[in-house]
Design an enzyme around this catalytic site. Structure first.
Site, PDB file in Angstrom:
ATOM      1  N   GLY A  58       0.851  -1.187   0.000  1.00 63.14           N
ATOM      2  CA  GLY A  58       0.000   0.000   0.000  1.00 63.14           C
ATOM      3  C   GLY A  58       0.884   1.234   0.000  1.00 63.14           C
ATOM      4  O   GLY A  58       2.075   1.147   0.309  1.00 63.14           O
ATOM      5  N   CYS A  85       5.203  -6.262   1.680  1.00 62.20           N
ATOM      6  CA  CYS A  85       5.612  -4.870   1.756  1.00 62.20           C
ATOM      7  C   CYS A  85       4.851  -4.129   2.863  1.00 62.20           C
ATOM      8  O   CYS A  85       5.035  -4.447   4.022  1.00 62.20           O
ATOM      9  CB  CYS A  85       5.450  -4.214   0.379  1.00 62.20           C
ATOM     10  SG  CYS A  85       6.417  -2.709   0.219  1.00 62.20           S
ATOM     11  N   TYR A  86       3.958  -3.191   2.544  1.00 62.89           N
ATOM     12  CA  TYR A  86       3.198  -2.519   3.613  1.00 62.89           C
ATOM     13  C   TYR A  86       2.478  -3.563   4.467  1.00 62.89           C
ATOM     14  O   TYR A  86       2.341  -3.398   5.681  1.00 62.89           O
ATOM     15  CB  TYR A  86       2.190  -1.535   3.006  1.00 62.89           C
ATOM     16  CG  TYR A  86       1.353  -0.838   4.063  1.00 62.89           C
ATOM     17  CD1 TYR A  86       1.837   0.267   4.742  1.00 62.89           C
ATOM     18  CD2 TYR A  86       0.080  -1.315   4.393  1.00 62.89           C
ATOM     19  CE1 TYR A  86       1.089   0.885   5.730  1.00 62.89           C
ATOM     20  CE2 TYR A  86      -0.679  -0.703   5.386  1.00 62.89           C
ATOM     21  CZ  TYR A  86      -0.170   0.409   6.050  1.00 62.89           C
ATOM     22  OH  TYR A  86      -0.906   1.008   7.027  1.00 62.89           O
ATOM     23  N   HIS A 173       8.204  -7.592  -3.469  1.00 58.17           N
ATOM     24  CA  HIS A 173       6.955  -7.941  -4.160  1.00 58.17           C
ATOM     25  C   HIS A 173       7.084  -9.283  -4.891  1.00 58.17           C
ATOM     26  O   HIS A 173       7.558  -9.313  -6.023  1.00 58.17           O
ATOM     27  CB  HIS A 173       6.579  -6.836  -5.153  1.00 58.17           C
ATOM     28  CG  HIS A 173       6.118  -5.597  -4.469  1.00 58.17           C
ATOM     29  ND1 HIS A 173       4.832  -5.452  -3.993  1.00 58.17           N
ATOM     30  CD2 HIS A 173       6.770  -4.462  -4.141  1.00 58.17           C
ATOM     31  CE1 HIS A 173       4.716  -4.286  -3.403  1.00 58.17           C
ATOM     32  NE2 HIS A 173       5.879  -3.658  -3.473  1.00 58.17           N
ATOM     33  N   GLU A 175       4.862 -10.955  -6.219  1.00 60.68           N
ATOM     34  CA  GLU A 175       3.858 -11.103  -7.284  1.00 60.68           C
ATOM     35  C   GLU A 175       4.329 -10.571  -8.638  1.00 60.68           C
ATOM     36  O   GLU A 175       3.731 -10.885  -9.662  1.00 60.68           O
ATOM     37  CB  GLU A 175       2.539 -10.410  -6.876  1.00 60.68           C
ATOM     38  CG  GLU A 175       2.571  -8.881  -6.783  1.00 60.68           C
ATOM     39  CD  GLU A 175       3.127  -8.341  -5.475  1.00 60.68           C
ATOM     40  OE1 GLU A 175       3.830  -9.086  -4.776  1.00 60.68           O
ATOM     41  OE2 GLU A 175       2.871  -7.164  -5.167  1.00 60.68           O
ATOM     42  N   SER A 227     -21.324  -8.020 -29.234  1.00 63.03           N
ATOM     43  CA  SER A 227     -20.614  -6.983 -29.980  1.00 63.03           C
ATOM     44  C   SER A 227     -19.597  -7.605 -30.922  1.00 63.03           C
ATOM     45  O   SER A 227     -19.027  -6.920 -31.765  1.00 63.03           O
ATOM     46  CB  SER A 227     -19.899  -6.056 -28.992  1.00 63.03           C
ATOM     47  OG  SER A 227     -18.847  -6.768 -28.363  1.00 63.03           O
ATOM     48  N   GLY A 228     -19.353  -8.905 -30.759  1.00 59.94           N
ATOM     49  CA  GLY A 228     -18.285  -9.536 -31.534  1.00 59.94           C
ATOM     50  C   GLY A 228     -16.954  -9.485 -30.791  1.00 59.94           C
ATOM     51  O   GLY A 228     -15.984 -10.097 -31.211  1.00 59.94           O
ATOM     52  N   GLY A 229     -16.912  -8.745 -29.680  1.00 59.25           N
ATOM     53  CA  GLY A 229     -15.696  -8.679 -28.855  1.00 59.25           C
ATOM     54  C   GLY A 229     -15.577  -9.910 -27.958  1.00 59.25           C
ATOM     55  O   GLY A 229     -16.491 -10.735 -27.903  1.00 59.25           O
ATOM     56  N   VAL A 230     -14.457  -9.996 -27.248  1.00 56.80           N
ATOM     57  CA  VAL A 230     -14.169 -11.212 -26.478  1.00 56.80           C
ATOM     58  C   VAL A 230     -15.158 -11.417 -25.325  1.00 56.80           C
ATOM     59  O   VAL A 230     -15.735 -12.497 -25.179  1.00 56.80           O
ATOM     60  CB  VAL A 230     -12.729 -11.148 -25.886  1.00 56.80           C
ATOM     61  CG1 VAL A 230     -12.392 -12.422 -25.141  1.00 56.80           C
ATOM     62  CG2 VAL A 230     -11.722 -10.898 -26.986  1.00 56.80           C
ATOM     63  N   ASP A 231     -15.368 -10.375 -24.513  1.00 59.50           N
ATOM     64  CA  ASP A 231     -16.130 -10.572 -23.283  1.00 59.50           C
ATOM     65  C   ASP A 231     -17.579 -10.970 -23.547  1.00 59.50           C
ATOM     66  O   ASP A 231     -18.094 -11.925 -22.963  1.00 59.50           O
ATOM     67  CB  ASP A 231     -16.093  -9.304 -22.409  1.00 59.50           C
ATOM     68  CG  ASP A 231     -14.663  -8.864 -22.131  1.00 59.50           C
ATOM     69  OD1 ASP A 231     -13.757  -9.701 -22.307  1.00 59.50           O
ATOM     70  OD2 ASP A 231     -14.467  -7.697 -21.774  1.00 59.50           O
ATOM     71  N   SER A 232     -18.247 -10.239 -24.441  1.00 58.14           N
ATOM     72  CA  SER A 232     -19.654 -10.583 -24.679  1.00 58.14           C
ATOM     73  C   SER A 232     -19.757 -11.932 -25.382  1.00 58.14           C
ATOM     74  O   SER A 232     -20.698 -12.693 -25.152  1.00 58.14           O
ATOM     75  CB  SER A 232     -20.371  -9.479 -25.463  1.00 58.14           C
ATOM     76  OG  SER A 232     -19.889  -9.387 -26.784  1.00 58.14           O
ATOM     77  N   SER A 233     -18.767 -12.273 -26.236  1.00 56.77           N
ATOM     78  CA  SER A 233     -18.811 -13.566 -26.928  1.00 56.77           C
ATOM     79  C   SER A 233     -18.686 -14.715 -25.936  1.00 56.77           C
ATOM     80  O   SER A 233     -19.443 -15.682 -25.978  1.00 56.77           O
ATOM     81  CB  SER A 233     -17.671 -13.687 -27.942  1.00 56.77           C
ATOM     82  OG  SER A 233     -17.765 -12.655 -28.889  1.00 56.77           O
ATOM     83  N   LYS A 373      -9.110 -10.869 -17.201  1.00 62.05           N
ATOM     84  CA  LYS A 373      -9.141 -10.967 -18.667  1.00 62.05           C
ATOM     85  C   LYS A 373      -8.449 -12.254 -19.171  1.00 62.05           C
ATOM     86  O   LYS A 373      -8.965 -12.939 -20.039  1.00 62.05           O
ATOM     87  CB  LYS A 373      -8.455  -9.739 -19.280  1.00 62.05           C
ATOM     88  CG  LYS A 373      -8.617  -9.624 -20.776  1.00 62.05           C
ATOM     89  CD  LYS A 373      -9.895  -8.919 -21.117  1.00 62.05           C
ATOM     90  CE  LYS A 373     -10.139  -8.848 -22.599  1.00 62.05           C
ATOM     91  NZ  LYS A 373     -11.374  -8.143 -22.917  1.00 62.05           N
TER      92      LYS A 373
END
Ligand code: XMP
Length: 517
Positions: A58, A85-86, A173, A175, A227-233, A373
């Site tokens: 943080g 870290c924090y 870190h 990660e 929409s043809g995009g990834v998420d809605s597909s 994603k």
């Protein structure tokens, strides 16, 4: 927040820029992880029954009176804790240690000197392992019951632990990829120390999510805007797998799509996946509404409003709908969370669907709202969507409307579609598509003189733009090899009759934006 069916590691968020990355790494280890604000009470955490808790980093200093602190009762839950870290500094302070602000601050790389090889957290980590430090403060006296297991020249307490209470802390870190063995440490924590079972993968997610969708939806109907995009597909294919024909998809062709795009969407979702598809060919309506308009903001307003009207008109033809499906992702949920905590997913704004009209009382169905994603892409592959669709670069809702500069006409859009198709094809052929965040072509409202064959021409100018970016907030222009540029320019001038000059945009964002508008 509900208890997850998977063994879960909670990330207690102290405002770190890396909180999402911590959760993603834990999930990469096959263990479900979710982020909660640092204000979450021990009682709430107990109800979620996580197998482990990670305190994030943080921006604050524990020396500030107003610095964020966790509920002290968390330390008595008997759940393993890892502070990063924090997170390390705050747990040390809470448990009776002391944190100092040394003159020598460590930013950047350091090498880990492992002083105690019995550390469960450092199992399999070699000496001198490269780590990434970014901190001002550091622990200078440990709480009782803690020992140090690794240090660096500037930071004596780089890794500390209390095995009995299963509380661990690292000053760096783990990660980030710059910490070479960071992922090993995260796996050691979640799999060995927390004994989490690695049950989180896309196969199990699909099974569970299908059950959940069926239970929630019952025999009612769901509407999904494609929409043809990834998420809605991906959302549509997953929901279709769960409830088949109770899902109806609406696809609006606004006339501002790329070459063959409408046909591809109809083929894939209608013919291949055999979904109920409500197709609105609204090209003419959009072109009519945009006639004579050149000013970018007016274009956007017209396109946005007409899209909403068209979408809801189609929706009304679909019968009795109870749910609106959205491809909301976990980062959208985290980002829209109110400061007091508690996720509140809002309608995904860039779908351009806007708020629901009053007469439509739909519930939201958001089957991707726990996914990052990368996980949505993995899910899409598991569901049988092609790499071409899954790895598609972002494409704006208003489509070529923001790339056809000046007045939008069918003829100019057709020209732009051809230019765009050649540009993308050449980038794919050169094997560069995956390296580029977005590649786009714009048609300028400028004509210039050229010479082709024996005659002079007076035709339009197009620009090509390719950028690299992490999140579209900033972007750099992509150093497209000269031979690819040359191929594009030559093909465009030869194959697209309306264009005789091609420019390559070498502006970064800022000061420019990605789209020209
Ligand atoms: P700019 O041009 O602001 O774009 O640098 C940043 C990113 O956002 C995309 N973009 C949009 N996406 N609806 C969308 O869905 C829009 O109205 C819109 N405008 C810009 C742009 O393509 C880039 O990825």
């Amino acid at each position: 927040m509900k208890k997850s069916p998977y063994d879960t590691v909670l990330v207690l968020d102290f405002g770190a820029q890396y909180s999402q990355l911590i959760a993603r790494r834990v999930r990469e280890a096959g263990v479900y992880s979710t982020i909660v604000p640092y204000t979450t009470s021990a009682e709430e955490i107990r109800k979620l029954s996580p197998v482990g808790i990670i305190f994030s980093g943080g921006p604050c200093s524990v020396g500030d009176a107003a610095s964020p602190r966790p509920d002290m009762a968390i330390f008595s839950l008997g759940i393993p804790i890892l502070g990063i870290c924090y997170g390390l500094q705050v747990l040390s302070t809470c448990l009776g240690g002391h944190v100092d602000c040394p003159e020598k601050k460590e930013y950047g790389f350091a090498n880990l000197d492992i002083v105690d090889r019995t550390s469960a957290l450092l199992k399999g980590v070699p000496d001198n392992s490269q780590i990434w430090m970014s901190h001002g403060d550091s622990v200078d006296s440990l709480p009782e019951g803690f020992r140090r297991t690794a240090s660096t020249p500037n930071c004596p307490y780089t890794v500390v632990e209390n095995d009995e209470k299963k509380i661990y802390g690292v000053q760096f870190h783990p990660e980030v990829v710059h910490s070479k063995d960071g992922f090993t440490m995260i796996k050691n924590f979640v799999l060995d120390i927390c004994r989490a079972s690695a049950g989180w993968n896309m196969g199990s997610f699909i099974e569970d999510e299908i059950k959940r969708i069926r239970e929630k939806v019952g025999d009612r109907q769901v509407l999904c805007g494609l929409s043809g995009g990834v998420d809605s597909s991906v959302a549509a294919v997953l929901i279709h797998k769960a409830i088949g024909d109770q899902l109806v998809c609406v696809f609006v062709n606004n006339g501002l799509l790329r070459k063959n795009e409408a046909q591809n969407v109809l083929d894939l979702f209608g013919r291949h996946f055999k979904m109920r598809l409500q197709y609105a060919d609204a090209e003419e309506a959009f072109l009519t509404a945009l006639k004579g308009v050149s000013e970018p903001e007016s274009k956007r307003k017209i396109i946005g409003k007409l899209f909403v009207d068209t979408f809801y008109n189609e929706a009304r033809k679909c019968g009795d709908i109870s749910f609106l499906a959205q491809g909301t992702l976990y980062p959208d949920v985290i980002e829209s969370r109110s400061p007091s905590g508690g996720p509140s997913a809002t309608i995904k704004s860039h779908h351009n669907v806007g708020g629901l009209p009053e007469d439509l009382k739909w519930e939201l169905l958001e089957p991707l709202k726990d996914l990052f994603k990368d996980e949505v892409r993995a899910l899409g592959r598991e569901l049988g969507l092609s790499d071409e669709l899954i790895d598609r670069q972002p494409f704006p809702g208003p489509g070529l409307g923001v790339r056809c500069i000046g007045e939008i006409t069918k003829e100019r859009l057709d020209t732009l579609r051809e230019v765009d198709a050649i540009f993308i094809e050449e980038i794919r052929k050169a094997g560069l598509y995956g390296e580029i965040w977005q590649a786009l072509a714009d048609l300028l409202p400028v004509k210039s003189v050229g010479v082709q064959g024996d005659g002079r021409t007076y035709r339009e100018v197009c620009t090509l733009r390719a950028v690299t970016s992490e999140d579209a907030m900033t972007a750099d222009w992509y150093r497209l090899p000269y031979d690819v540029m040359q191929k594009c320019a030559s093909r465009i001038c030869n194959e697209v009759s309306g264009v005789n000059r091609v420019l390559y945009d070498i502006t970064s964002k800022p000061p420019a934006t990605i789209e020209w508008e």
